[in-house]
Design an enzyme around this catalytic site. Sequence first.
Site, PDB file in Angstrom:
ATOM      1  N   CYS A 245      63.687 -31.993 -47.260  1.00 41.30           N
ATOM      2  CA  CYS A 245      64.320 -30.254 -46.511  1.00 41.30           C
ATOM      3  C   CYS A 245      65.262 -30.715 -45.555  1.00 41.30           C
ATOM      4  O   CYS A 245      64.989 -30.772 -44.407  1.00 41.30           O
ATOM      5  CB  CYS A 245      63.353 -29.159 -45.369  1.00 41.30           C
ATOM      6  SG  CYS A 245      62.122 -28.514 -47.039  1.00 41.30           S
ATOM      7  N   GLY A 249      71.375 -32.502 -42.080  1.00 38.01           N
ATOM      8  CA  GLY A 249      71.228 -34.054 -42.513  1.00 38.01           C
ATOM      9  C   GLY A 249      71.159 -35.187 -41.360  1.00 38.01           C
ATOM     10  O   GLY A 249      71.313 -36.445 -41.287  1.00 38.01           O
ATOM     11  N   ASP A 326      60.965 -31.487 -42.892  1.00 30.98           N
ATOM     12  CA  ASP A 326      61.232 -30.884 -41.635  1.00 30.98           C
ATOM     13  C   ASP A 326      61.303 -29.231 -42.028  1.00 30.98           C
ATOM     14  O   ASP A 326      62.044 -29.408 -42.779  1.00 30.98           O
ATOM     15  CB  ASP A 326      62.371 -31.499 -41.515  1.00 30.98           C
ATOM     16  CG  ASP A 326      62.686 -30.781 -39.844  1.00 30.98           C
ATOM     17  OD1 ASP A 326      61.773 -30.568 -39.353  1.00 30.98           O
ATOM     18  OD2 ASP A 326      63.764 -31.025 -39.895  1.00 30.98           O
ATOM     19  N   CYS A 379      60.142 -27.953 -35.744  1.00 33.72           N
ATOM     20  CA  CYS A 379      60.922 -27.618 -34.318  1.00 33.72           C
ATOM     21  C   CYS A 379      60.279 -25.711 -33.310  1.00 33.72           C
ATOM     22  O   CYS A 379      61.102 -25.321 -33.541  1.00 33.72           O
ATOM     23  CB  CYS A 379      62.739 -27.598 -34.677  1.00 33.72           C
ATOM     24  SG  CYS A 379      62.660 -26.734 -35.189  1.00 33.72           S
TER      25      CYS A 379
HETATM   26  C1  LIG Z   1      64.713 -27.087 -40.309  1.00 32.02           C
HETATM   27  S1  LIG Z   1      65.886 -27.054 -41.476  1.00 32.02           S
HETATM   28  C2  LIG Z   1      66.340 -29.116 -42.226  1.00 32.02           C
HETATM   29  C3  LIG Z   1      66.959 -29.923 -40.474  1.00 32.02           C
HETATM   30  C4  LIG Z   1      67.093 -31.287 -41.171  1.00 32.02           C
HETATM   31  N1  LIG Z   1      65.388 -31.853 -41.607  1.00 32.02           N
HETATM   32  C5  LIG Z   1      67.678 -32.108 -40.038  1.00 32.02           C
HETATM   33  O1  LIG Z   1      67.334 -32.401 -40.150  1.00 32.02           O
HETATM   34  O2  LIG Z   1      69.552 -31.998 -39.933  1.00 32.02           O
HETATM   35  C6  LIG Z   1      65.061 -26.800 -42.716  1.00 32.02           C
HETATM   36  C7  LIG Z   1      66.047 -26.782 -44.277  1.00 32.02           C
HETATM   37  O3  LIG Z   1      64.694 -26.172 -44.669  1.00 32.02           O
HETATM   38  C8  LIG Z   1      65.769 -26.564 -46.147  1.00 32.02           C
HETATM   39  N2  LIG Z   1      64.983 -25.338 -46.967  1.00 32.02           N
HETATM   40  C9  LIG Z   1      64.057 -24.375 -47.382  1.00 32.02           C
HETATM   41  N3  LIG Z   1      63.046 -24.139 -48.068  1.00 32.02           N
HETATM   42  C10 LIG Z   1      63.640 -24.982 -48.408  1.00 32.02           C
HETATM   43  C11 LIG Z   1      62.574 -25.548 -49.958  1.00 32.02           C
HETATM   44  N4  LIG Z   1      61.720 -24.295 -51.020  1.00 32.02           N
HETATM   45  N5  LIG Z   1      62.732 -26.269 -51.028  1.00 32.02           N
HETATM   46  C12 LIG Z   1      63.808 -27.321 -50.054  1.00 32.02           C
HETATM   47  N6  LIG Z   1      64.127 -26.986 -48.753  1.00 32.02           N
HETATM   48  C13 LIG Z   1      64.273 -25.911 -48.545  1.00 32.02           C
HETATM   49  C14 LIG Z   1      66.564 -25.018 -46.010  1.00 32.02           C
HETATM   50  O4  LIG Z   1      67.477 -24.865 -46.551  1.00 32.02           O
HETATM   51  C15 LIG Z   1      67.484 -26.011 -44.353  1.00 32.02           C
HETATM   52  O5  LIG Z   1      68.200 -26.733 -44.823  1.00 32.02           O
END
Ligand SMILES: C[S@@+](CC[C@H](N)C(=O)[O-])C[C@H]1O[C@@H](n2cnc3c(N)ncnc32)[C@H](O)[C@@H]1O
Length: 440
Positions: A245, A249, A326, A379
């Site tokens: 996820c 980035g 994440d 988080c």
């Molecule tokens: C907490 S954020 C990630 C932050 C990132 N790891 C960073 O450090 O910049 C969660 C992410 O999960 C993505 N997300 C949500 N559901 C998802 C899914 N079913 N598959 C892949 N990504 C997903 C969202 O689009 C979001 O960008």
Amino acid sequence: MSLASRKAAVRVLADVLAGTSTLDEALDKRLKDLPAEHQPWVRSACYETFRHLPSVKAHWQQHVKKTPSDPVAQAILNLGTTQILHLKTPAYAAVDESVKLTRVMKKPHLSGLVNSVLRKVAKTPQLPKARLTPETQWDHPLWWVEKIRQQWPDHWQDILLANNRKAPFWLRHNTHHPQALDALRQACPEAEQHPQVPTAWRIEPRPVSAIPGFAAGHFSVQDAHAQWAAFLLDPRPGERVLDACAAPGGKTGHLWERAPAAEIVAADVQASRLQRVQENLQRLQQAVAGQPVQVLEANLATPGSWPASWQAALAAGGRFDRILLDVPCSASGVVRRHPDIKYLRQPEDIQRISRQQTDILEATAGLLKPGGHLLYATCSVFDEENEQQVERFLSRHPEFEARTPSLGQGLPQTHGVQLLPQIDGGDGFYYAVLKKRADD
Ligand SMILES: C[S@@+](CC[C@H](N)C(=O)[O-])C[C@H]1O[C@@H](n2cnc3c(N)ncnc32)[C@H](O)[C@@H]1O
């Protein structure tokens, strides 16, 4: 501050109170036409208002017979009260400017009310006992106060207090550029290294253009506790690593800095946010040799929807040595960066988010090689998304075991480690290292 700035702030507050935008979305929309030098005041006024909304509202509500239903009227009173109580604006200026706002915003019928209510707020800066409730005392919704009190009986007050403070400004040092630290110390003499997180440096907030070496990739802006992810996943050269996820980035960049010779795939379901991953990587990858990161749009919860090339690679045995997961979460650990979350979230959202996390964790775990490691991260400080989630996963998957990380900080739990938001430290994060048995 200019009337135009106050008007922009009222519009932002009204947008969020009407439920049409998050605070960040409303700020993006309403700040576009405002001169750059006025934007920080609007941000700070809106953030302070949402940090203290229950008590701010209670302050002016004690002086009205009936709360006006118009979100603009509420926003003018909230902003005026925040200026008096939290922004050190002289009371006469806060009152006069708020009255002017009613005219500029074509609500002249509110002038008298705003004038008399804000004058009374300025004269009685303490809330009377009758208005002191858990919401107004802690500036959180009641359900949130109760959940934190029940889940963190020894820490609940510290968590709620930290949530209502301004977040410290943390940089991540890209250790491929050791000389960058000299430039940092020179430009930011206040820079202080985090006592446990070696790459984390705290400086006074400033635009990224004023951070030495930012454009060249020597530093990134990232919370100190978020930086644990790359250390805990510990990717090695040549390994296949999935950041499941990934957008926008922040952690992908750190994984790459730790192991530029690893084969990293950064996936996210939101194509629009993946652009940010690319931009982050391009900035960091200047002048450092390494493997390109494969950036991929994919919904991790539904294996049937994965790109054909990925399915083929997986079928041919191309599973991952390490996975960072994440997951999307309530963000209850980063309230001080998004104070509107306290009012946008509802208690029932937590179960829904937790089910979404279960689906993503379940599907992603199948992508791990035997003997591989999966780092589950949120988080959040809510147990439903953290220990309870991992507990349920382990009960369904005897082929996995949890290894409690030893960070020299935070609260070790049965399976993972919980980092709480700290006034001068990092945000609230949860990490669990899940190892898959080698003979599976
Ligand atoms: C907490 S954020 C990630 C932050 C990132 N790891 C960073 O450090 O910049 C969660 C992410 O999960 C993505 N997300 C949500 N559901 C998802 C899914 N079913 N598959 C892949 N990504 C997903 C969202 O689009 C979001 O960008």
